[in-house]
Every structure is written in structure tokens, then in C-alpha cells.
Design an enzyme around this catalytic site. Structure first.
Site: not given
Ligand SMILES: *[C@@H]1O[C@H](CO)[C@@H](O)[C@H](O)[C@H]1NC(C)=O
Ligand SMILES: *[C@@H]1O[C@H](CO)[C@@H](O)[C@H](O)[C@H]1NC(C)=O
Length: 188
Positions: A58, A64, A66
Site C-alpha cells: 500500500h 511510490g 516513499d
């Protein structure tokens, strides 16, 4: 196996600048620390591994890999945790415990995104599954995308929209099946 290949491909290949040795000098015991915490979590919660894989999935699906999924509501941040796709998400306390263990040994060094990526791999690893290489050096986002979290692939969607969402990230039907996996397994 398809899942592992997929994770390595999606969450590795799109970051050409990442390296396996990124923390070798600054946090050499990182893999051991995370592995120990993941093991501890699975000992008390058999679903902990599934929860950690889902967190990484998720995180990566929205802007991305991150760490954006971990950002809570704050001025300018509409948390992805409140997004429709994350309504049932569990295991934040496991992520917190892993991150705390990492911080106590290597303060301010390892990104949350890298912790999620490594925790997903170790979750499979410690339960006897096949392994994959995790590359490091992701930077944590200071922004979240709640809309992206609202639009995460849902178990209630039909096949075509699901395929489109995966295709938009360069993923095929095999990847879709592997990652969607067993929702009841992750949610209990
Ligand atoms: C947030 O995610 C949505 C859905 O994926 C996307 O359309 C939108 O451009 C994203 N917003 C930002 C600011 O990146
Ligand atoms: C999905 O998970 C549930 C709960 O853990 C389990 O009972 C079921 O057998 C699993 N299904 C598959 C296809 O793995």
C-alpha cells in the site's frame, strides 16, 4: 514466488539508484534488527507477516515506495491511513516497534520506506518462504496522497478496473493475483 518476483521487480527496479549496501557503514546490523523484530511480531501474531507485506504494497502503490502511508493527519497532510483502501489496515504498531528498534541502534539513519521494504521481505523469509534482494536508499515523503489511498485496489472491484490499476504501474495479472493474495489472511 510470483509475489516475491513482483515485489523485487516493482519495488526494486524502478529505483535504479538504490543499492543493497546503502546502510553497510551507517547501520550494518539493519537486516538483523528488522528480522528479530519481525520474528518477535509473528510469534505473538501469526498474521503479522501478512500485515507487513500489505503495508509495503500500500505504500508503494501510492506515489511510490516513499513511506507516505505512514504519515498521519497534520497541517497539509491528509493521511493515506484514512483512505478507503486502508480502512482495514493493521500492523501500524508492528511497524512502529520495528522502526523504534532500528532507531535505538541507528538513530536518524534508516528511512521508513526502507524499513517497510525490508520488513516485507523478512516477513516471508522468517516464515520459510523464498527470498529476494532489497535495495536501500529510499527517501521518505513529506507529502501524502489521500486520493491515491482511496483508489487502492479493492477486493470489491471487478477484474477490469483491477487490471488497469496494476497495469498503470507496469504490473500484469500474475502480479495482481499474487499481491491481492488472501485478504482474509491479512485481515484475519
Ligand atoms: C494523487 O493520486 C491520484 C490518484 O492516483 C492522482 O490522480 C493524483 O495526481 C495524485 N496527486 C498528486 C498531487 O500527486
Ligand atoms: C485465506 O485465509 C483464510 C484465513 O486465514 C484461510 O482460512 C483460507 O484458507 C485462505 N485461503 C486461501 C486460498 O489461501
Amino acid at each position: 514466488m510470483a509475489l516475491l518476483f513482483f515485489l523485487a521487480l516493482l519495488f526494486g527496479a524502478s529505483y535504479a539508484q538504490l543499492t543493497e549496501t546503502f546502510y553497510d557503514q551507517t547501520c550494518p546490523r539493519l537486516p538483523n534488527i528488522v528480522r528479530q523484530e519481525v520474528k518477535r511480531a509473528i510469534e505473538t501474531d501469526i498474521r503479522a507477516g501478512a500485515k507487513l507485506i500489505r503495508f509495503h504494497f500500500h505504500d508503494c502503490f501510492v506515489q511510490g515506495c516513499d513511506g507516505s502511508v505512514l504519515l498521519e493527519d497534520a497541517p497539509g497532510i491528509d493521511s493515506e491511513l484514512n483512505g478507503l483502501g486502508n480502512l482495514g489496515i493493521q500492523g501500524l504498531e508492528i511497524v512502529d516497534a520495528i522502526k523504534a528498534a532500528v532507531e535505538s541502534e541507528c538513530p536518524g539513519v534508516v528511512s521508513c520506506a526502507d524499513v517497510l521494504a525490508l520488513a516485507a521481505k523478512q516477513s516471508v523469509d522468517v516464515q520459510g518462504g523464498p527470498s529476494w534482494r532489497v535495495l536501500f536508499g529510499r527517501r521518505d515523503s513529506r507529502t501524502a496522497n489521500r486520493t491515491g489511498a482511496d483508489e487502492l485496489p479493492s477486493p470489491f472491484e471487478t477484474l477490469e478496473p483491477l487490471k488497469q490499476k496494476f497495469e498503470a504501474l507496469g504490473l500484469d495479472s500474475t502480479d495482481l493475483v499474487a499481491l491481492s493474495g488472501n485478504f482474509s489472511g491479512a485481515l484475519g
